[in-house]
Design an enzyme around this catalytic site. Structure first.
Site, PDB file in Angstrom:
ATOM      1  N   LYS A  62       0.845  -1.203   0.000  1.00  0.00           N
ATOM      2  CA  LYS A  62       0.000   0.000   0.000  1.00  0.00           C
ATOM      3  C   LYS A  62       0.877   1.248   0.000  1.00  0.00           C
ATOM      4  O   LYS A  62       0.636   2.188  -0.719  1.00  0.00           O
ATOM      5  CB  LYS A  62      -0.914   0.007   1.231  1.00  0.00           C
ATOM      6  CG  LYS A  62      -2.098  -0.926   1.134  1.00  0.00           C
ATOM      7  CD  LYS A  62      -3.116  -0.672   2.218  1.00  0.00           C
ATOM      8  CE  LYS A  62      -2.650  -1.084   3.582  1.00  0.00           C
ATOM      9  NZ  LYS A  62      -2.629  -2.521   3.819  1.00  0.00           N
ATOM     10  N   CYS A  93     -11.978   2.076  16.608  1.00  0.00           N
ATOM     11  CA  CYS A  93     -10.795   1.218  16.488  1.00  0.00           C
ATOM     12  C   CYS A  93      -9.867   1.252  17.695  1.00  0.00           C
ATOM     13  O   CYS A  93      -9.167   0.271  17.935  1.00  0.00           O
ATOM     14  CB  CYS A  93     -10.017   1.528  15.212  1.00  0.00           C
ATOM     15  SG  CYS A  93      -9.338   3.174  15.117  1.00  0.00           S
ATOM     16  N   MET A  94      -9.830   2.341  18.446  1.00  0.00           N
ATOM     17  CA  MET A  94      -8.806   2.455  19.485  1.00  0.00           C
ATOM     18  C   MET A  94      -9.333   2.730  20.883  1.00  0.00           C
ATOM     19  O   MET A  94      -8.557   2.792  21.829  1.00  0.00           O
ATOM     20  CB  MET A  94      -7.854   3.612  19.126  1.00  0.00           C
ATOM     21  CG  MET A  94      -7.050   3.407  17.878  1.00  0.00           C
ATOM     22  SD  MET A  94      -6.294   1.794  17.791  1.00  0.00           S
ATOM     23  CE  MET A  94      -5.484   1.742  19.372  1.00  0.00           C
ATOM     24  N   MET A 144      -7.210  -4.611  16.401  1.00  0.00           N
ATOM     25  CA  MET A 144      -8.672  -4.620  16.470  1.00  0.00           C
ATOM     26  C   MET A 144      -9.251  -5.852  17.177  1.00  0.00           C
ATOM     27  O   MET A 144     -10.350  -5.804  17.703  1.00  0.00           O
ATOM     28  CB  MET A 144      -9.264  -4.528  15.066  1.00  0.00           C
ATOM     29  CG  MET A 144      -8.928  -3.241  14.352  1.00  0.00           C
ATOM     30  SD  MET A 144      -9.402  -1.786  15.274  1.00  0.00           S
ATOM     31  CE  MET A 144      -7.811  -1.167  15.761  1.00  0.00           C
ATOM     32  N   GLY A 202      -4.555   1.521  13.626  1.00  0.00           N
ATOM     33  CA  GLY A 202      -4.842   1.262  12.221  1.00  0.00           C
ATOM     34  C   GLY A 202      -4.832   2.495  11.355  1.00  0.00           C
ATOM     35  O   GLY A 202      -4.775   2.393  10.130  1.00  0.00           O
ATOM     36  N   GLN A 203      -4.885   3.681  11.969  1.00  0.00           N
ATOM     37  CA  GLN A 203      -4.935   4.921  11.189  1.00  0.00           C
ATOM     38  C   GLN A 203      -3.671   5.741  11.449  1.00  0.00           C
ATOM     39  O   GLN A 203      -3.053   5.616  12.503  1.00  0.00           O
ATOM     40  CB  GLN A 203      -6.169   5.736  11.567  1.00  0.00           C
ATOM     41  CG  GLN A 203      -7.472   5.021  11.259  1.00  0.00           C
ATOM     42  CD  GLN A 203      -8.685   5.919  11.503  1.00  0.00           C
ATOM     43  OE1 GLN A 203      -9.072   6.686  10.647  1.00  0.00           O
ATOM     44  NE2 GLN A 203      -9.273   5.818  12.674  1.00  0.00           N
TER      45      GLN A 203
END
Lengths: 99, 800
Positions: free
Chosen positions: B83, B167-168, B342, B379-380
């Site tokens: 990616k 997510c967190m 996650m 994840g971000q």
């Protein structure tokens, strides 16, 4: 044609590593550098499309016994028009075409 | 000529790869990444995940034409994942949003920026308390800070939350209730130092591949590093693990309790560490961050039922493997790193399982040494930097301060120079509550009537879309504003769409999973009329100021985002043509960093981040004027805030005695599990090629070709029973919704019989029509990893 720089990590097990190196040297799209530290080999991948490059990096090379991981260092897509690589047709269209 | 050029390209590529291998071998930066490459190369962190890899970006003719891993970056040491090395192409999808668009008679029509700003400001002015902002861990730090100041400092509400709630949030409540302050003690360096890596429901081989390759490299060099994968399905990470411990969904609490049970019963816990540095805690009837005290004896008694054999029955993990894990934790010679993402956070018992894993490290003394750390991955790109550190959550304020603390509110009001009492003490609605409210008619209590979404795609990523998102789109008085870069499942039904600048089309700062704050400069112009999200927020604030909104004035009557130039004149940064007259990011960041000393999250001035490939906070000024980052918190050898002689000091302790908390939580059933009617577990998640909802990666033809659509992973036994084969389309249905998906067996992941996995990147196949919005009682984070579904073949002749 995109050119990617890769780092391929090989198994610490000597026989596996030797077989992996042989397979990599035979790969028609790869140019290998010298193995450094015993287990990491720099490589250049030249493919017709970026999509093919992803397939080689993500599927083909990791499937070779003795290849533990493939990292990407650089990709040059200065002479690639991303839009020129047509996407697969939408699913419905594919079915209609098949019919 | 072409041959020569291609030869040069290949030589340059080989040089880059060789340099990187050398750099990795030396483990220290040796050369400038751009040296000898020619062209205009500049640094930037990757736009995608929370690893925070730095890349070098080559710009020619106003376009990004090449991306290279940055050898000077400690995070990725010159490497990128698939990616990351296509990140430059994310800018150039054909359908970039280029102009503001308003929905009129069911159709989106172009309007001017002035009209768009007027519409938003008008709705806020009419009902400020009915306005909410829903942001993102993809917001840059200045974007999140501007939004937070607009809502909490300007409008005097706490109506702001961010997708990092999804997510967190459980990682946050886990850290806060264990150590008294958020974010990991360790760093990615632990991966270079540890002897054992335990993956708790985590798949870094696909989700954080650059981090995973650090570990693989050590093993390739002959180092003995044990990988243990504790998961509910086999993944690419499993392929590299010595031990795969497959557990029944939701039984991870039992596994952690089983390890703790053995440490206590065998007397192999670290008694001295516990005596000096820990207290024990259990939940109160109403779960909270503080809980209630318990003694070591009470803790031991509570763990009594979790014998290895009992845990085997609950979890499906062999008793011998529970003993193996307990043996590892009992061995103080080893360095153990626990990683999760996650799997532990998207869990109705997310706070509890986070606490239990921290507890194992504390109980066994595997803490405070390089390689010994419990670490939640993000994840971000800025879930930590923006959402957790800037505080863009319903309860948050900058620098780890919170609205429920009177002193924290006073500090914030003073630094913002707004009247005392401006910030309400009651937290605003968390994500699920915000969207449920927005989907509820006004006469039934749905008092949020305008939501402004930036940098995220809730129309695809919220759970249980038929309850949380879709109803609002049928209510005439609910107005949805979306700032984004491409059309999405959210813009499709938005009332107003604002085109945004993306990544290196603007200045930016982000913060990764290891407390590393990163900076980059704008390199290329945004397309059409797309504009920075910070500008959009400030332009609306200014319009409100002009409309006489008192909240947009500070105590001196000045605009709350007022900026002066070198001569002392106000710069009209709300006018796009003047926005770049000064570096607004620098101004906002240097204002924000003033908050960060209160919770020892100290940040350096903006200029220091310009020079670095990120710095890990706390970053503290040294006597010689330099700025030193911190790798290991709470440990005297590295953390400048630990008192000399203490060794370990949890200086933000919940119990105010410099001790961390070891919690007990019983294993409990999830809110929904398979039954006769809905007999399968469903787990959702991501894939290597696509990032989150696919807004960016599905525009990169090469990535889209590599993974063109979503699918349902299914075990071969289940497929045989259903009479389906690879590629056959099935209907996956829960009590909340259904969708059709092609079957994939023996693919990337392998779920056990009775379990399914569906990725959420494909906006044409919205798995969140099916998922559950049940959430953790403390973190309010929903569980995307387990709900009950049934599967059937799509009826013959049915239209897709």
């Amino acid at each position: 044609m995109p050119v990617s720089a890769l780092v391929i990590t090989l198994s610490a097990e000597a026989a596996q590593r030797t077989r992996a190196l042989a397979a990599l040297r035979d790969h028609p799209r790869l140019l290998l550098g010298s193995v450094l530290n015993g287990t990491r080999v720099p490589a250049v991948l030249e493919t017709d499309t970026l999509g093919e490059g992803i397939r080689v990096v993500e599927e083909e090379l990791p499937a070779i016994e003795g290849v533990l991981f493939v990292d990407v260092v650089q990709v040059d897509f200065s002479d690639v028009d991303p839009a020129a690589e047509a996407l697969p047709l939408p699913r419905r269209r594919r079915r209609e075409d098949a019919a | 000529m072409e041959t020569d050029r291609r030869t040069l390209m290949k030589l340059a590529a080989m040089a880059a790869a060789t340099t990187t291998v050398n750099r990795l071998a030396q483990a220290e930066p040796s050369v400038d990444a751009t040296a000898g490459k020619g062209g205009n190369w500049q640094k930037a962190p990757c736009r995608f995940c929370g690893t925070g890899c730095h890349v070098q970006v080559n710009v020619e003719g106003g376009r990004v034409v090449a991306v290279a891993g940055d050898p000077l970056a400690e995070v990725n040491k010159g490497l990128c994942c698939v990616k990351g090395y296509h990140v430059g192409l994310a800018l150039y999808g054909k359908d970039r949003l280029r102009t503001p668009m308003l929905k009129r008679n069911g159709t989106h029509v172009p309007i001017s920026w002035a009209e768009a700003i007027d519409i938003i400001a008008g709705r806020i002015q009419k009902d400020p308390k009915g306005f909410a902002v829903y942001g993102s861990g993809q917001w840059t730090i200045p974007e999140g800070y501007a939004a937070l100041k607009l809502v909490k400092g300007g409008l005097g509400t706490n109506n702001i939350d961010a997708n990092a709630r999804l997510c967190m949030a459980s990682a946050v409540t886990g850290y806060v209730s264990t150590y008294g302050v958020d974010e990991p003690a360790g760093t990615f360096t632990d991966l270079d130092k540890c002897d054992v890596v335990i993956l708790w429901g985590n798949n870094p081989a696909e989700m954080h591949p650059v981090l995973f390759s650090r570990f693989i490299d050590r093993r390739a060099r002959g180092e003995k590093v044990t990988l243990i994968d504790i998961g509910t399905r086999r993944t690419r990470s499993t392929d590299h693990a010595q031990h795969f411990l497959q557990f029944k969904p939701n039984s991870d609490l039992a596994i952690a309790n089983g390890i703790a049970h053995l440490l206590l019963e065998r007397g192999t816990f670290d008694e001295e560490f516990v005596r000096k540095h820990c207290n024990f805690r259990q939940d109160t009837a109403e779960p909270s961050l503080q809980g209630q005290p318990m003694t070591l004896q009470e803790y031991r008694k509570a763990l009594g039922p979790y014998t290895p054999e009992a845990v085997e029955k609950l979890s499906g993990v062999r008793a011998a493997d529970i003993r193996m894990l307990a043996d590892l934790f009992a061995n103080k010679e080893l360095r153990i790193t626990s990683l999760w993402c996650m799997g532990m956070n998207q869990h109705t018992r997310g706070t509890a399982i986070n606490r239990l894993v921290h507890g194992l490290h504390l109980l066994s003394g595997h803490f405070g040494r390089p390689g010994d750390a419990p670490t939640s991955l993000t994840g971000q790109p800025s879930a930590c930097g923006t959402v957790r550190e800037v505080g863009t959550l319903a309860h948050g304020l900058p620098g780890g301060l919170v609205v429920t603390n009177e002193k924290d509110r006073a500090i914030t009001e003073q630094l913002w120079n707004v009247p005392a009492g401006r910030i309400p003490a009651k937290p605003g609605p968390h994500t699920v509550a915000m969207w449920r409210n927005f989907s509820t008619p006004a006469d039934q209590g749905g008092d949020i009537n305008t939501v402004w979404v930036q940098c995220t795609n809730p129309g695809q990523s919220l759970p249980n879309l038929n309850a949380l998102f879709n109803p609002s789109r049928k209510l005439a008085d609910k107005f949805l504003v979306v700032s984004d870069v491409y059309p999405t499942a959210t813009t499709k039904d938005a009332d107003l769409i604002l085109p945004s600048a993306l990544w290196v089309e603007k200045n930016g700062m982000t913060g990764n999973s290891e407390r590393r704050t990163q900076q980059w400069f704008k390199m290329v112009p945004p397309p059409g009329e797309a504009r920075d999200d910070v500008w959009q927020l400030i332009a609306v604030a200014r319009r409100l100021f002009e409309l006489g909104n008192e909240g947009m004035k500070d105590k001196d009557g000045q605009f709350i985002f007022r900026q002066l130039d070198a001569t002392g004149r106000e710069v009209p940064i709300w006018q796009w043509e003047h926005y770049d007259d000064i570096n607004v990011d620098e101004r906002l960041f240097n204002e924000y960093r003033l908050f960060t000393t209160h919770k020892h999250k100290n940040l350096a001035p903006y200029r220091e981040y310009v020079k670095a490939r990120g710095l890990r906070w706390p970053v503290v000024e040294q006597p010689d004027g330099s700025w030193r980052e911190t790798q290991y918190r709470f440990a005297e050898f590295d953390d400048p805030f630990v008192k000399k002689g203490e060794g370990i000091q949890f200086y933000h302790s919940v119990t105010k005695d410099d001790r961390a908390l070891i919690w007990f939580h019983p294993a409990e059933d999830p809110p929904e599990k398979p039954d006769a009617e809905f007999p399968f577990w469903l787990c959702t998640g991501r894939v290597l090629e696509h990032w989150h909802t696919g807004t960016l990666t599905m525009r990169i033809p090469q990535l889209r070709r590599a993974m063109p659509q979503a699918y349902v992973e299914m075990h071969r036994e289940d497929a045989a029973r259903l009479g389906v084969q690879n590629g056959d389309v099935v209907v996956v249905e829960s009590r909340r919704g259904k969708l059709e998906l092609p079957v994939w067996m023996d693919g990337r992941g392998s779920p056990p019989p009775g379990s399914l996995f569906v990725p959420f990147f494909d906006e044409r196949m919205l798995i969140n029509l099916v998922t559950l919005d049940a959430h953790d009682p403390i973190s309010k984070q929903p569980d995307y990893k387990k709900c009950a579904v049934r599967v059937r073949r799509r009826p013959e002749g049915a239209r897709p």
